[in-house]
Scaffold this motif. Structure first.
Motif, PDB file in Angstrom:
ATOM      1  N   ARG A 121      -3.738  -6.868  -5.581  1.00 45.72           N
ATOM      2  CA  ARG A 121      -4.261  -8.176  -5.209  1.00 45.72           C
ATOM      3  C   ARG A 121      -5.702  -8.010  -4.744  1.00 45.72           C
ATOM      4  N   PRO A 122      -6.449  -9.126  -4.595  1.00 39.57           N
ATOM      5  CA  PRO A 122      -7.840  -9.017  -4.126  1.00 39.57           C
ATOM      6  C   PRO A 122      -7.978  -8.354  -2.765  1.00 39.57           C
ATOM      7  N   THR A 123      -7.038  -8.579  -1.875  1.00 40.57           N
ATOM      8  CA  THR A 123      -7.168  -8.053  -0.509  1.00 40.57           C
ATOM      9  C   THR A 123      -6.057  -7.085  -0.121  1.00 40.57           C
ATOM     10  N   CYS A 124      -5.113  -6.815  -1.002  1.00 38.74           N
ATOM     11  CA  CYS A 124      -3.989  -5.939  -0.650  1.00 38.74           C
ATOM     12  C   CYS A 124      -3.336  -5.430  -1.929  1.00 38.74           C
ATOM     13  N   THR A 125      -2.311  -4.624  -1.747  1.00 41.89           N
ATOM     14  CA  THR A 125      -1.508  -4.111  -2.866  1.00 41.89           C
ATOM     15  C   THR A 125      -0.044  -4.306  -2.545  1.00 41.89           C
ATOM     16  N   ASP A 126       0.725  -4.798  -3.520  1.00 43.42           N
ATOM     17  CA  ASP A 126       2.165  -4.990  -3.361  1.00 43.42           C
ATOM     18  C   ASP A 126       2.919  -4.021  -4.258  1.00 43.42           C
ATOM     19  N   TYR A 127       3.998  -3.461  -3.726  1.00 41.60           N
ATOM     20  CA  TYR A 127       4.952  -2.691  -4.516  1.00 41.60           C
ATOM     21  C   TYR A 127       6.277  -3.449  -4.446  1.00 41.60           C
ATOM     22  N   VAL A 128       6.667  -4.069  -5.545  1.00 43.44           N
ATOM     23  CA  VAL A 128       7.892  -4.855  -5.593  1.00 43.44           C
ATOM     24  C   VAL A 128       9.048  -3.941  -5.981  1.00 43.44           C
ATOM     25  N   VAL A 129      10.117  -3.944  -5.183  1.00 46.35           N
ATOM     26  CA  VAL A 129      11.262  -3.050  -5.381  1.00 46.35           C
ATOM     27  C   VAL A 129      12.440  -3.854  -5.913  1.00 46.35           C
ATOM     28  N   SER A 130      13.068  -3.342  -6.959  1.00 49.81           N
ATOM     29  CA  SER A 130      14.152  -4.063  -7.623  1.00 49.81           C
ATOM     30  C   SER A 130      15.259  -3.107  -8.036  1.00 49.81           C
ATOM     31  N   LEU A 131      16.448  -3.668  -8.224  1.00 46.22           N
ATOM     32  CA  LEU A 131      17.586  -2.896  -8.739  1.00 46.22           C
ATOM     33  C   LEU A 131      17.491  -2.685 -10.248  1.00 46.22           C
ATOM     34  N   HIS A 132      16.625  -3.456 -10.910  1.00 41.68           N
ATOM     35  CA  HIS A 132      16.505  -3.399 -12.368  1.00 41.68           C
ATOM     36  C   HIS A 132      15.036  -3.264 -12.733  1.00 41.68           C
ATOM     37  N   VAL A 133      14.711  -2.270 -13.544  1.00 39.73           N
ATOM     38  CA  VAL A 133      13.325  -1.992 -13.865  1.00 39.73           C
ATOM     39  C   VAL A 133      12.690  -3.082 -14.707  1.00 39.73           C
ATOM     40  N   ASP A 134      13.484  -3.830 -15.468  1.00 37.91           N
ATOM     41  CA  ASP A 134      12.939  -4.863 -16.351  1.00 37.91           C
ATOM     42  C   ASP A 134      12.899  -6.242 -15.696  1.00 37.91           C
ATOM     43  N   ASN A 135      13.294  -6.333 -14.438  1.00 38.02           N
ATOM     44  CA  ASN A 135      13.283  -7.625 -13.753  1.00 38.02           C
ATOM     45  C   ASN A 135      12.732  -7.440 -12.342  1.00 38.02           C
ATOM     46  N   MET A 136      11.451  -7.706 -12.180  1.00 41.48           N
ATOM     47  CA  MET A 136      10.781  -7.540 -10.891  1.00 41.48           C
ATOM     48  C   MET A 136      10.516  -8.872 -10.200  1.00 41.48           C
ATOM     49  N   SER A 137      11.142  -9.930 -10.656  1.00 43.26           N
ATOM     50  CA  SER A 137      10.896 -11.248 -10.092  1.00 43.26           C
ATOM     51  C   SER A 137      11.536 -11.381  -8.715  1.00 43.26           C
ATOM     52  N   LYS A 138      10.807 -12.004  -7.787  1.00 42.71           N
ATOM     53  CA  LYS A 138      11.366 -12.253  -6.458  1.00 42.71           C
ATOM     54  C   LYS A 138      12.484 -13.270  -6.501  1.00 42.71           C
ATOM     55  N   GLY A 139      12.535 -14.072  -7.558  1.00 45.25           N
ATOM     56  CA  GLY A 139      13.588 -15.059  -7.681  1.00 45.25           C
ATOM     57  C   GLY A 139      14.859 -14.504  -8.277  1.00 45.25           C
ATOM     58  N   SER A 140      14.868 -13.211  -8.597  1.00 42.89           N
ATOM     59  CA  SER A 140      16.039 -12.594  -9.214  1.00 42.89           C
ATOM     60  C   SER A 140      16.966 -12.017  -8.165  1.00 42.89           C
ATOM     61  N   SER A 141      18.238 -11.935  -8.505  1.00 42.05           N
ATOM     62  CA  SER A 141      19.216 -11.306  -7.608  1.00 42.05           C
ATOM     63  C   SER A 141      19.011  -9.800  -7.536  1.00 42.05           C
TER      64      SER A 141
ATOM     65  N   ILE B 281       8.725   3.875   2.182  1.00 40.36           N
ATOM     66  CA  ILE B 281       7.821   4.751   2.936  1.00 40.36           C
ATOM     67  C   ILE B 281       7.123   5.727   1.994  1.00 40.36           C
ATOM     68  N   CYS B 282       7.877   6.275   1.045  1.00 44.29           N
ATOM     69  CA  CYS B 282       7.294   7.218   0.081  1.00 44.29           C
ATOM     70  C   CYS B 282       6.292   6.526  -0.834  1.00 44.29           C
ATOM     71  N   LEU B 283       6.541   5.264  -1.191  1.00 39.28           N
ATOM     72  CA  LEU B 283       5.588   4.528  -2.031  1.00 39.28           C
ATOM     73  C   LEU B 283       4.239   4.394  -1.334  1.00 39.28           C
ATOM     74  N   SER B 284       4.253   4.289  -0.007  1.00 36.18           N
ATOM     75  CA  SER B 284       2.989   4.171   0.722  1.00 36.18           C
ATOM     76  C   SER B 284       2.135   5.414   0.553  1.00 36.18           C
ATOM     77  N   SER B 285       2.752   6.557   0.300  1.00 39.40           N
ATOM     78  CA  SER B 285       2.005   7.792   0.124  1.00 39.40           C
ATOM     79  C   SER B 285       1.265   7.823  -1.209  1.00 39.40           C
ATOM     80  N   PHE B 286       1.749   7.051  -2.185  1.00 37.22           N
ATOM     81  CA  PHE B 286       1.089   7.006  -3.495  1.00 37.22           C
ATOM     82  C   PHE B 286      -0.187   6.175  -3.455  1.00 37.22           C
TER      83      PHE B 286
END
Length: 392
Positions: free
Chosen positions: A149-169, A380-385
């Motif tokens: 993002r312009p001011t930050c970085t997001d790492y979205v975590v999901s149970l399914h690699v092909d579905n990273m939507s926040k609206g998904s189960s 926590i480990c993702l923050s190291s990347f």
């Protein structure tokens, strides 16, 4: 009938159930709970319990563990009994159902996992190690994708690699960094306890002077803060970090201490908290962090700090004992232990709760234990990347 034959019959029944039900029902009629009509649902409870206990005991490791999951999918009565028999990772040391990634690990041993990085897609994959080798195929647990993002970085975590939507189960949570990559916040998609409050955007809008509260399957509940120490002088050595686990009490690392354990996923937070207003806006770049009662009492939450390495004179480098789990030197490597914030350090403050290290160009090991979960350890480990402008 042997246990192995029974498992094969269960798998065959599950694979055929949709076809069998569709053929038996009139066209257009909705399918409800079809397997309650088959012979498996009619099995006496005493016999069923004995069968499930034997299956749970015999299929104790992946990929054989999928037989236990298959039993939970036979019908409602089997599912309830299987969930009752299968213990949480804290007690069994096994990750069986998807909810296991949100539950604390075992107390007496580390859960051995590894992370694979795909540089081209900025995707990270978490696998459960099936052997003590560093190169086994593993059992897939979680995936995370990096979004700048312009001011930050997001790492979205999901149970399914092909579905990273926040609206998904499949959405589990996310990790968000500040601009410098020195501070991170872990957001859980669901509250760890009833005291948690959802994080709201500062750019909240009112539509027709009314609060808008859409029914969404997941929210953002801040559960941990990660901070890397600035290295303005450019001194050599590993990074220094501190993790404040807002949803875990500091007493959880002591004998008899308890951490919150989530029993199951709730796919509709609007039903769980019907009176909680939730605002959505087009601009959601800045979030104010509202947390539960534990987070308001900073002295009562678990604080993790990285274990200080030793300088090896012969090798001329900083060293930590990873017991063979790390083979490549890197500033990303770390071990976290509980910090004695209020009082002298005890044996519980020497026990490694999370360790992370490099074993290949894009391969890393991740081992964790109670009181943190696989999701929290992975975040926590993702923050190291993430790139750290002022910490190298």
């Amino acid at each position: 009938m042997s246990i192995r034959s029974l498992i094969q019959d269960i798998r065959f029944s599950r694979s055929q159930r949709v076809v069998q039900v569709s053929a038996a029902r009139p066209a257009g009629e909705a399918v409800g709970e079809p397997l309650n009509e088959v012979c498996w649902a009619q099995m006496p409870q005493e016999l069923l319990r004995e069968v499930l206990v034997r299956i749970e005991a015999s299929e104790d490791a992946w990929p054989l563990r999928k037989s236990v999951v298959a039993c939970a999918g036979v019908c409602r009565s089997w599912r309830h009994l299987t969930k009752e028999i299968v213990k949480a990772p804290e007690l069994s040391g096994k990750l069986t159902f998807p909810i296991s990634v949100k539950q604390p690990g075992p107390r007496d041993d580390l859960v051995r996992c590894f992370i694979k990085r795909n540089r081209s897609t900025q995707t990270y994959y978490l696998f459960l190690g099936l052997t003590h080798a560093l190169t086994d195929e593993g059992k897939f647990l979680l995936a995370a994708r990096k979004f700048k993002r312009p001011t930050c970085t997001d790492y979205v975590v999901s149970l399914h690699v092909d579905n990273m939507s926040k609206g998904s189960s499949n959405y589990i949570g996310k990790l968000r960094s500040n601009f410098l990559g020195t501070k991170f916040t872990i957001f859980d998609g669901q509250p760890s306890h009833l005291g948690d409050k959802i994080a709201k955007s500062r750019s909240t809008r009112l539509v027709n002077l009314k609060q808008v509260s859409p029914r969404v399957p997941a929210g953002n509940y801040p559960v941990a803060q990660i901070q890397y120490e600035l290295n303005m002088m450019g001194s050599r050595g590993p990074r220094r970090m501190q993790c404040t686990m807002d949803s875990i009490p500091s007493s959880s690392v002591e004998p008899g201490g308890v951490a919150t354990t989530q029993a199951e996923f709730s796919h509709n937070n609007a039903e769980l908290f019907p009176s909680l207003p939730f605002f959505r806006s087009k601009s959601n770049r800045v979030e104010s962090f509202l947390s539960g009662p534990l987070a308001r009492q900073k002295d009562g939450v678990l604080v993790l700090r990285n274990k200080s390495p030793r300088w090896h004179e012969q090798l001329q480098c900083w060293c930590l004992n990873f017991h063979g789990r790390v083979t490549v030197a890197s500033v990303k490597n770390f071990q976290l232990v509980a910090s004695p914030e209020n009082g002298p350090a005890g044996p519980e403050h020497e026990k490694i709760i999370l360790q992370f290290g490099k074993v290949g160009k894009d391969l890393f090991t991740m081992d964790y234990r109670y009181p943190i979960s696989a999701f929290q350890a992975f975040s926590i480990c993702l923050s190291s990347f993430d790139t750290k402008i002022a910490c190298e």
